[in-house]
Write a protein that holds these residues in place. Structure first.
Motif, PDB file in Angstrom:
ATOM      1  N   MET A   1       0.834  -1.199   0.000  1.00 34.20           N
ATOM      2  CA  MET A   1       0.000   0.000   0.000  1.00 34.20           C
ATOM      3  C   MET A   1       0.873   1.255   0.000  1.00 34.20           C
ATOM      4  N   GLN A   2       1.910   1.247   0.831  1.00 32.18           N
ATOM      5  CA  GLN A   2       2.791   2.398   0.922  1.00 32.18           C
ATOM      6  C   GLN A   2       3.497   2.655  -0.408  1.00 32.18           C
ATOM      7  N   GLU A   3       3.862   1.600  -1.097  1.00 32.39           N
ATOM      8  CA  GLU A   3       4.510   1.739  -2.401  1.00 32.39           C
ATOM      9  C   GLU A   3       3.559   2.355  -3.428  1.00 32.39           C
ATOM     10  N   LYS A   4       2.274   1.978  -3.355  1.00 31.55           N
ATOM     11  CA  LYS A   4       1.285   2.520  -4.273  1.00 31.55           C
ATOM     12  C   LYS A   4       1.105   4.020  -4.052  1.00 31.55           C
ATOM     13  N   VAL A   5       1.081   4.423  -2.799  1.00 38.51           N
ATOM     14  CA  VAL A   5       0.951   5.848  -2.476  1.00 38.51           C
ATOM     15  C   VAL A   5       2.168   6.607  -2.990  1.00 38.51           C
ATOM     16  N   LYS A   6       3.353   6.078  -2.743  1.00 40.23           N
ATOM     17  CA  LYS A   6       4.578   6.722  -3.225  1.00 40.23           C
ATOM     18  C   LYS A   6       4.591   6.809  -4.752  1.00 40.23           C
ATOM     19  N   ALA A   7       4.166   5.759  -5.421  1.00 42.28           N
ATOM     20  CA  ALA A   7       4.124   5.758  -6.884  1.00 42.28           C
ATOM     21  C   ALA A   7       3.126   6.794  -7.397  1.00 42.28           C
ATOM     22  N   PHE A   8       1.972   6.882  -6.746  1.00 37.38           N
ATOM     23  CA  PHE A   8       0.966   7.877  -7.140  1.00 37.38           C
ATOM     24  C   PHE A   8       1.508   9.296  -6.965  1.00 37.38           C
ATOM     25  N   VAL A   9       2.118   9.551  -5.819  1.00 35.85           N
ATOM     26  CA  VAL A   9       2.666  10.878  -5.539  1.00 35.85           C
ATOM     27  C   VAL A   9       3.743  11.234  -6.555  1.00 35.85           C
ATOM     28  N   LYS A  10       4.605  10.271  -6.891  1.00 30.74           N
ATOM     29  CA  LYS A  10       5.667  10.534  -7.862  1.00 30.74           C
ATOM     30  C   LYS A  10       5.084  10.795  -9.253  1.00 30.74           C
ATOM     31  N   LYS A  11       4.107  10.001  -9.648  1.00 26.55           N
ATOM     32  CA  LYS A  11       3.511  10.136 -10.976  1.00 26.55           C
ATOM     33  C   LYS A  11       2.713  11.433 -11.109  1.00 26.55           C
ATOM     34  N   HIS A  12       2.065  11.841 -10.035  1.00 22.36           N
ATOM     35  CA  HIS A  12       1.201  13.025 -10.052  1.00 22.36           C
ATOM     36  C   HIS A  12       1.754  14.098  -9.106  1.00 22.36           C
ATOM     37  N   SER A  13       3.025  14.413  -9.255  1.00 19.57           N
ATOM     38  CA  SER A  13       3.670  15.321  -8.305  1.00 19.57           C
ATOM     39  C   SER A  13       3.059  16.717  -8.313  1.00 19.57           C
ATOM     40  N   GLU A  14       2.635  17.206  -9.462  1.00 21.83           N
ATOM     41  CA  GLU A  14       2.031  18.548  -9.508  1.00 21.83           C
ATOM     42  C   GLU A  14       0.698  18.574  -8.773  1.00 21.83           C
ATOM     43  N   ILE A  15      -0.095  17.536  -8.961  1.00 23.16           N
ATOM     44  CA  ILE A  15      -1.372  17.462  -8.236  1.00 23.16           C
ATOM     45  C   ILE A  15      -1.104  17.388  -6.740  1.00 23.16           C
ATOM     46  N   TRP A  16      -0.125  16.576  -6.356  1.00 27.28           N
ATOM     47  CA  TRP A  16       0.208  16.414  -4.950  1.00 27.28           C
ATOM     48  C   TRP A  16       0.674  17.743  -4.352  1.00 27.28           C
ATOM     49  N   LYS A  17       1.455  18.524  -5.105  1.00 27.23           N
ATOM     50  CA  LYS A  17       1.901  19.844  -4.616  1.00 27.23           C
ATOM     51  C   LYS A  17       0.702  20.762  -4.414  1.00 27.23           C
ATOM     52  N   PHE A  18      -0.242  20.722  -5.353  1.00 25.42           N
ATOM     53  CA  PHE A  18      -1.427  21.566  -5.196  1.00 25.42           C
ATOM     54  C   PHE A  18      -2.255  21.132  -3.993  1.00 25.42           C
ATOM     55  N   VAL A  19      -2.361  19.836  -3.757  1.00 22.66           N
ATOM     56  CA  VAL A  19      -3.083  19.328  -2.582  1.00 22.66           C
ATOM     57  C   VAL A  19      -2.412  19.826  -1.307  1.00 22.66           C
ATOM     58  N   LYS A  20      -1.073  19.732  -1.256  1.00 28.21           N
ATOM     59  CA  LYS A  20      -0.347  20.216  -0.070  1.00 28.21           C
ATOM     60  C   LYS A  20      -0.502  21.730   0.081  1.00 28.21           C
TER      61      LYS A  20
END
Length: 168
Positions: A1-20
């Motif tokens: 599960m943790q790997e999936k979250v890390k992969a999602f964050v890496k793949k969608h880094s711009e979205i993740w930055k906007f969320v943060k």
């Protein structure tokens, strides 16, 4: 599960930055609203209906009451200072010169606070002149006034102020 979250964050880094950025904005907005409420209903309560001195600039901007002017100005300064620190360290993990990014942020914030103070105090004047004063109305207006600048603060913060150094 943790790997999936890390992969999602890496793949969608711009979205993740906007969320943060949004989470940071919400957190600092709670701080800013609390400071505003304290100032408006405790510290500057007696100034809610007190007109500002004869100032052609404030009159032109539609700002009539000291309580709203002071409450918006001080709460915005505190909220933006907290947002700068959190976004620099947590959201964008900026590694550019903090003096340079701080100066750029200060310019953006001065413009944004000028807008927020004008727009918030103007709406406060409209509220007071129409007899709509209430805690709920003031907090709703404050939330609206605080949210509008996201249209320019995110792109400037992400791509200009808190950018990362280019690696050669």
């Amino acid at each position: 599960m943790q790997e999936k979250v890390k992969a999602f964050v890496k793949k969608h880094s711009e979205i993740w930055k906007f969320v943060k950025f949004t989470f940071t904005g919400a957190s600092t907005s709670v701080l800013e609203m609390a400071v505003y409420a304290l100032l408006q209903y405790v510290v500057f309560r007696s100034l809610q209906g007190v007109p500002v001195q004869d100032s052609p600039v404030l009159a032109f901007l539609g700002i009539e009451y000291k309580g709203y002017l002071y409450s918006y100005l001080i709460s915005a300064i505190i909220g933006y200072a907290a947002a700068y620190l959190m976004n620099r360290k947590l959201t964008f993990r900026s590694d550019v010169n903090p003096l340079v990014s701080g100066m750029m942020y200060a310019v953006m914030v001065v413009c944004t606070i000028a807008f927020n103070t004008w727009f918030g105090a103007y709406l406060g004047t409209v509220i007071t002149n129409n007899g709509w004063n209430s805690f709920l109305v003031d907090m709703l207006v404050k939330l609206i006034v605080m949210t509008l600048p996201t249209a320019w603060t995110y792109p400037l913060s992400r791509f200009v102020i808190h950018r990362k150094k280019k690696v050669a």
